[in-house]
Write an enzyme that holds these catalytic residues in place. Structure first.
Site, PDB file in Angstrom:
ATOM      1  N   HIS A 192       0.832  -1.200   0.000  1.00 16.45           N
ATOM      2  CA  HIS A 192       0.000   0.000   0.000  1.00 16.45           C
ATOM      3  C   HIS A 192       0.870   1.255   0.000  1.00 16.45           C
ATOM      4  O   HIS A 192       2.084   1.185   0.214  1.00 16.45           O
ATOM      5  CB  HIS A 192      -0.939   0.017   1.209  1.00 16.45           C
ATOM      6  CG  HIS A 192      -2.101  -0.924   1.082  1.00 16.45           C
ATOM      7  ND1 HIS A 192      -2.022  -2.243   1.483  1.00 16.45           N
ATOM      8  CD2 HIS A 192      -3.353  -0.759   0.597  1.00 16.45           C
ATOM      9  CE1 HIS A 192      -3.187  -2.844   1.255  1.00 16.45           C
ATOM     10  NE2 HIS A 192      -4.012  -1.958   0.714  1.00 16.45           N
ATOM     11  N   LYS A 249      -0.613   4.974   4.453  1.00 14.09           N
ATOM     12  CA  LYS A 249      -1.494   4.031   5.161  1.00 14.09           C
ATOM     13  C   LYS A 249      -0.959   3.788   6.561  1.00 14.09           C
ATOM     14  O   LYS A 249       0.229   3.521   6.751  1.00 14.09           O
ATOM     15  CB  LYS A 249      -1.605   2.714   4.384  1.00 14.09           C
ATOM     16  CG  LYS A 249      -2.620   1.745   4.977  1.00 14.09           C
ATOM     17  CD  LYS A 249      -2.829   0.538   4.069  1.00 14.09           C
ATOM     18  CE  LYS A 249      -3.834  -0.448   4.655  1.00 14.09           C
ATOM     19  NZ  LYS A 249      -5.178   0.156   4.848  1.00 14.09           N
TER      20      LYS A 249
END
Length: 250
Positions: free
Chosen positions: A142, A146
């Site tokens: 990600h 995040k």
């Protein structure tokens, strides 16, 4: 026509959801909730869900776990279905969602992508075919903003796999401090954070002299918005209970 409230309306996902809904003729946004109101939304935006005056059929939540209590209270008081697309809930918060679903219609999943939920089903099939002869590892990637790791989606995939096993495996998140061989009763889960990666998930089944990999790649946030809107339309008129994306990929 499904009437929708968006929480987190001024955020990136909130704006993507607005765009997705604007291209459909089976739903509309009647209000938004966000502590920031940039004045660009074609509907009223309130700082709290408690202040919303418009009637709605469903709330789509892409906000923050800190707002969970207010959302559950609103859903209970108004009998409004709730689609929870926020991530990062702890065990106590998940328990609150489960308990609230006994009296409210709630759609809750770790990932709103139909493709990811299909991946989970494929992983279950693979486990049934391969049995215990293959080691299982999950790698998720990600963007560098995040906060939670591993991703809720990675845990969802691991849980889906465990549901198919006679003896559930433990989750191994970090091996750097260990100097020992990999055990057979574990699923390795690994997190990568960097750049603007939207979301990559790979499940590796490593056997003797052969490997099998199942993967999903999200190219934009729109896949999650589309899934959330599909879920909202699906939830319109539903009775109390806990629903997930499995309902949409049957």
């Amino acid at each position: 026509m499904t009437k929708i409230i968006i929480t987190g309306a001024s955020g990136k996902m909130g704006k993507v959801i607005q765009n997705v809904i604007s291209l459909r003729d089976d739903c509309e946004v009647v209000a938004g909730v966000d502590i920031v109101n940039d004045g660009t939304a074609p509907f009223p935006v309130y700082s709290s869900i408690k202040d919303v005056k418009e009637n709605a059929d469903v709330v789509i939540d892409f906000s923050n776990p800190a707002l969970l209590d207010d959302l559950l209270e609103y859903s209970s008081n108004t009998s409004t279905a709730l689609v929870i697309a926020t991530t990062g809930f702890n065990d106590d918060e998940k328990e609150k969602i489960f308990n609230a679903s006994k009296t409210c219609p709630i759609f809750f999943t770790y990932n709103m992508s139909i493709g990811i939920n299909l991946l989970a089903n494929l992983a279950k099939k693979a486990v049934n075919v391969l049995g215990s002869d293959f080691d299982i590892e999950i790698v998720e990637q990600h963007h560098n903003q995040k906060i939670d790791a591993p991703s809720g989606t990675a845990l969802m995939l691991a849980d889906a796999i465990n549901e198919e096993l006679e003896k559930p495996m433990k989750y191994e998140y970090d091996r750097h401090s260990k100097r020992e061989k990999r055990t057979k009763n574990e699923i390795g889960i690994h997190s990568i954070r960097g750049g603007t990666i939207v979301g990559e998930h790979e499940i590796i089944f490593a056997g003797r002299d052969e490997n099998i990999a199942l993967s999903h790649s999200a190219r934009s946030k729109e896949v999650f918005a589309v899934g959330a809107v599909n879920a909202a339309v699906y939830m319109d008129g539903k009775s109390a209970g806990l629903y997930d994306m499995g309902e949409l990929v049957k």
